[in-house]
Write a protein that holds these residues in place. Structure first.
Motif, PDB file in Angstrom:
ATOM      1  N   LEU A 113      48.318  39.541  45.343  1.00 10.68           N
ATOM      2  CA  LEU A 113      47.115  39.237  44.577  1.00 10.68           C
ATOM      3  C   LEU A 113      47.421  38.512  43.271  1.00 10.68           C
ATOM      4  O   LEU A 113      46.583  37.774  42.756  1.00 10.68           O
ATOM      5  N   MET A 114      48.615  38.712  42.736  1.00  7.57           N
ATOM      6  CA  MET A 114      48.976  38.010  41.504  1.00  7.57           C
ATOM      7  C   MET A 114      49.074  36.506  41.745  1.00  7.57           C
ATOM      8  O   MET A 114      48.735  35.703  40.868  1.00  7.57           O
ATOM      9  N   PHE A 115      49.529  36.121  42.921  1.00  8.09           N
ATOM     10  CA  PHE A 115      49.599  34.694  43.246  1.00  8.09           C
ATOM     11  C   PHE A 115      48.190  34.114  43.391  1.00  8.09           C
ATOM     12  O   PHE A 115      47.920  32.996  42.944  1.00  8.09           O
ATOM     13  N   ILE A 116      47.297  34.886  43.998  1.00  6.18           N
ATOM     14  CA  ILE A 116      45.895  34.451  44.110  1.00  6.18           C
ATOM     15  C   ILE A 116      45.283  34.317  42.715  1.00  6.18           C
ATOM     16  O   ILE A 116      44.564  33.357  42.424  1.00  6.18           O
ATOM     17  N   ALA A 117      45.590  35.275  41.830  1.00 14.23           N
ATOM     18  CA  ALA A 117      45.090  35.219  40.452  1.00 14.23           C
ATOM     19  C   ALA A 117      45.604  33.975  39.739  1.00 14.23           C
ATOM     20  O   ALA A 117      44.879  33.341  38.969  1.00 14.23           O
ATOM     21  N   LEU A 118      46.846  33.595  40.013  1.00 15.20           N
ATOM     22  CA  LEU A 118      47.421  32.388  39.416  1.00 15.20           C
ATOM     23  C   LEU A 118      46.639  31.151  39.834  1.00 15.20           C
ATOM     24  O   LEU A 118      46.256  30.326  38.990  1.00 15.20           O
ATOM     25  N   ILE A 119      46.384  31.008  41.132  1.00 10.85           N
ATOM     26  CA  ILE A 119      45.670  29.839  41.643  1.00 10.85           C
ATOM     27  C   ILE A 119      44.262  29.760  41.059  1.00 10.85           C
ATOM     28  O   ILE A 119      43.816  28.699  40.603  1.00 10.85           O
ATOM     29  N   LEU A 120      43.552  30.897  41.045  1.00  7.48           N
ATOM     30  CA  LEU A 120      42.175  30.913  40.540  1.00  7.48           C
ATOM     31  C   LEU A 120      42.131  30.653  39.028  1.00  7.48           C
ATOM     32  O   LEU A 120      41.186  30.041  38.536  1.00  7.48           O
ATOM     33  N   THR A 121      43.149  31.095  38.308  1.00 10.74           N
ATOM     34  CA  THR A 121      43.213  30.834  36.866  1.00 10.74           C
ATOM     35  C   THR A 121      43.453  29.360  36.592  1.00 10.74           C
ATOM     36  O   THR A 121      42.858  28.771  35.684  1.00 10.74           O
ATOM     37  N   ILE A 122      44.328  28.744  37.379  1.00  7.66           N
ATOM     38  CA  ILE A 122      44.595  27.304  37.231  1.00  7.66           C
ATOM     39  C   ILE A 122      43.326  26.497  37.478  1.00  7.66           C
ATOM     40  O   ILE A 122      43.027  25.528  36.765  1.00  7.66           O
ATOM     41  N   GLY A 182      52.202  38.677  35.297  1.00  7.70           N
ATOM     42  CA  GLY A 182      51.410  39.799  34.796  1.00  7.70           C
ATOM     43  C   GLY A 182      50.379  39.378  33.765  1.00  7.70           C
ATOM     44  O   GLY A 182      49.232  39.820  33.802  1.00  7.70           O
ATOM     45  N   ILE A 183      50.781  38.486  32.848  1.00 11.66           N
ATOM     46  CA  ILE A 183      49.851  38.034  31.806  1.00 11.66           C
ATOM     47  C   ILE A 183      48.740  37.172  32.407  1.00 11.66           C
ATOM     48  O   ILE A 183      47.557  37.332  32.064  1.00 11.66           O
ATOM     49  N   ILE A 184      49.113  36.283  33.310  1.00 11.94           N
ATOM     50  CA  ILE A 184      48.112  35.437  33.974  1.00 11.94           C
ATOM     51  C   ILE A 184      47.127  36.298  34.760  1.00 11.94           C
ATOM     52  O   ILE A 184      45.908  36.053  34.754  1.00 11.94           O
ATOM     53  N   THR A 185      47.637  37.321  35.430  1.00 10.11           N
ATOM     54  CA  THR A 185      46.757  38.229  36.178  1.00 10.11           C
ATOM     55  C   THR A 185      45.809  38.963  35.233  1.00 10.11           C
ATOM     56  O   THR A 185      44.639  39.175  35.556  1.00 10.11           O
ATOM     57  N   GLY A 186      46.317  39.336  34.048  1.00 11.96           N
ATOM     58  CA  GLY A 186      45.456  39.974  33.046  1.00 11.96           C
ATOM     59  C   GLY A 186      44.338  39.051  32.594  1.00 11.96           C
ATOM     60  O   GLY A 186      43.190  39.479  32.442  1.00 11.96           O
ATOM     61  N   ILE A 187      44.669  37.779  32.381  1.00 15.18           N
ATOM     62  CA  ILE A 187      43.648  36.786  32.007  1.00 15.18           C
ATOM     63  C   ILE A 187      42.602  36.674  33.109  1.00 15.18           C
ATOM     64  O   ILE A 187      41.391  36.649  32.850  1.00 15.18           O
ATOM     65  N   PHE A 188      43.082  36.635  34.357  1.00 16.40           N
ATOM     66  CA  PHE A 188      42.163  36.518  35.493  1.00 16.40           C
ATOM     67  C   PHE A 188      41.231  37.727  35.584  1.00 16.40           C
ATOM     68  O   PHE A 188      40.010  37.576  35.743  1.00 16.40           O
ATOM     69  N   LEU A 189      41.798  38.927  35.453  1.00 12.15           N
ATOM     70  CA  LEU A 189      40.994  40.140  35.618  1.00 12.15           C
ATOM     71  C   LEU A 189      39.971  40.324  34.507  1.00 12.15           C
ATOM     72  O   LEU A 189      38.802  40.631  34.774  1.00 12.15           O
TER      73      LEU A 189
END
Length: 219
Positions: free
Chosen positions: A114-123, A168-175
């Motif tokens: 899910l962290m990789f998915i969060a990365l893509i959606l954040t980008i 972890g930080i990118i996932t935090g931004i996404f969440l």
């Protein structure tokens, strides 16, 4: 590694050379133990600065001079490692046997789940938090790692160490900056917070790669 990145980003805002020297100091120490992490950090910084100069269509020579000081400090562990692994046959022989190939890319992606998915959606997001320079530095860090793990080094897999920090930080931004506001439009605050909490727990306690291996190994 995190301290090196933190003080670099602090210097990027303040342009105070002391901040960059602190970043270099932590990279200097790290370089004698985990030089591959310093390679990742230096390349991420280089890409970040290059894109910054290109986007602004001008070179900040003050930053260039500061970065030369950074490079001079960080160069020391590189020289040390080169001398040790080329000048001493025992270390050279050990290094030749130290083969750490990276698994195929689908397994690496599945490992971050899910962290990789969060990365893509954040980008892809237009949210102001996702567009900050600090967030993009983290993105460059992750993308640099994904290039290095398939580079012609015998320690490919070692470059994955430390990438959990930007993930972890990118996932935090996404969440909390991207997902939570949207969930709150559909649910009340308490339920929205509960959903985010469950997602965090799921990320902490699961590993899609492990699940994939377990499922494919079932009789």
């Amino acid at each position: 590694m995190a301290a090196g990145a933190y003080y670099f980003l602090k210097w990027n805002k303040s342009t105070k050379i002391l901040d960059l020297v602190k970043s270099a100091f932590f990279a200097f120490i790290l370089g004698f133990e985990h030089l591959y992490s310093v390679i990742t950090l230096c390349l991420s910084i280089g890409i970040f600065i290059l894109i910054q100069f290109i986007s602004k269509k001008q070179v900040n020579w003050k930053k260039v001079r500061h970065l030369l000081v950074f490079a001079a400090i960080v160069l020391v562990p590189f020289i040390y490692t080169f001398v040790v692994f080329t000048g001493f046959p025992s270390f050279e022989s050990w290094n030749m046997q130290n083969m750490l190939d990276t698994p195929k890319i689908p397994f690496v992606i599945a490992g971050y789940g899910l962290m990789f998915i969060a990365l893509i959606l954040t980008i892809l997001s237009r949210n102001k938090e996702a567009k900050k320079e600090e967030a993009w530095f983290l993105v460059y860090w992750i993308l640099t790692v994904f290039v290095l793990i398939y580079s012609p080094f015998n320690i490919q897999r070692k470059f994955l160490e430390g990438v959990h920090i930007p993930f972890g930080i990118i996932t935090g931004i996404f969440l909390f900056a991207l997902l939570q506001p949207k969930v709150r439009r559909m649910l009340d605050d308490s339920k929205a917070s509960y959903v985010i909490f469950l997602l965090i727990v799921f990320m902490l306690l699961t590993n899609i790669y492990i699940y994939t291996v377990q499922l494919t190994s079932l009789d």
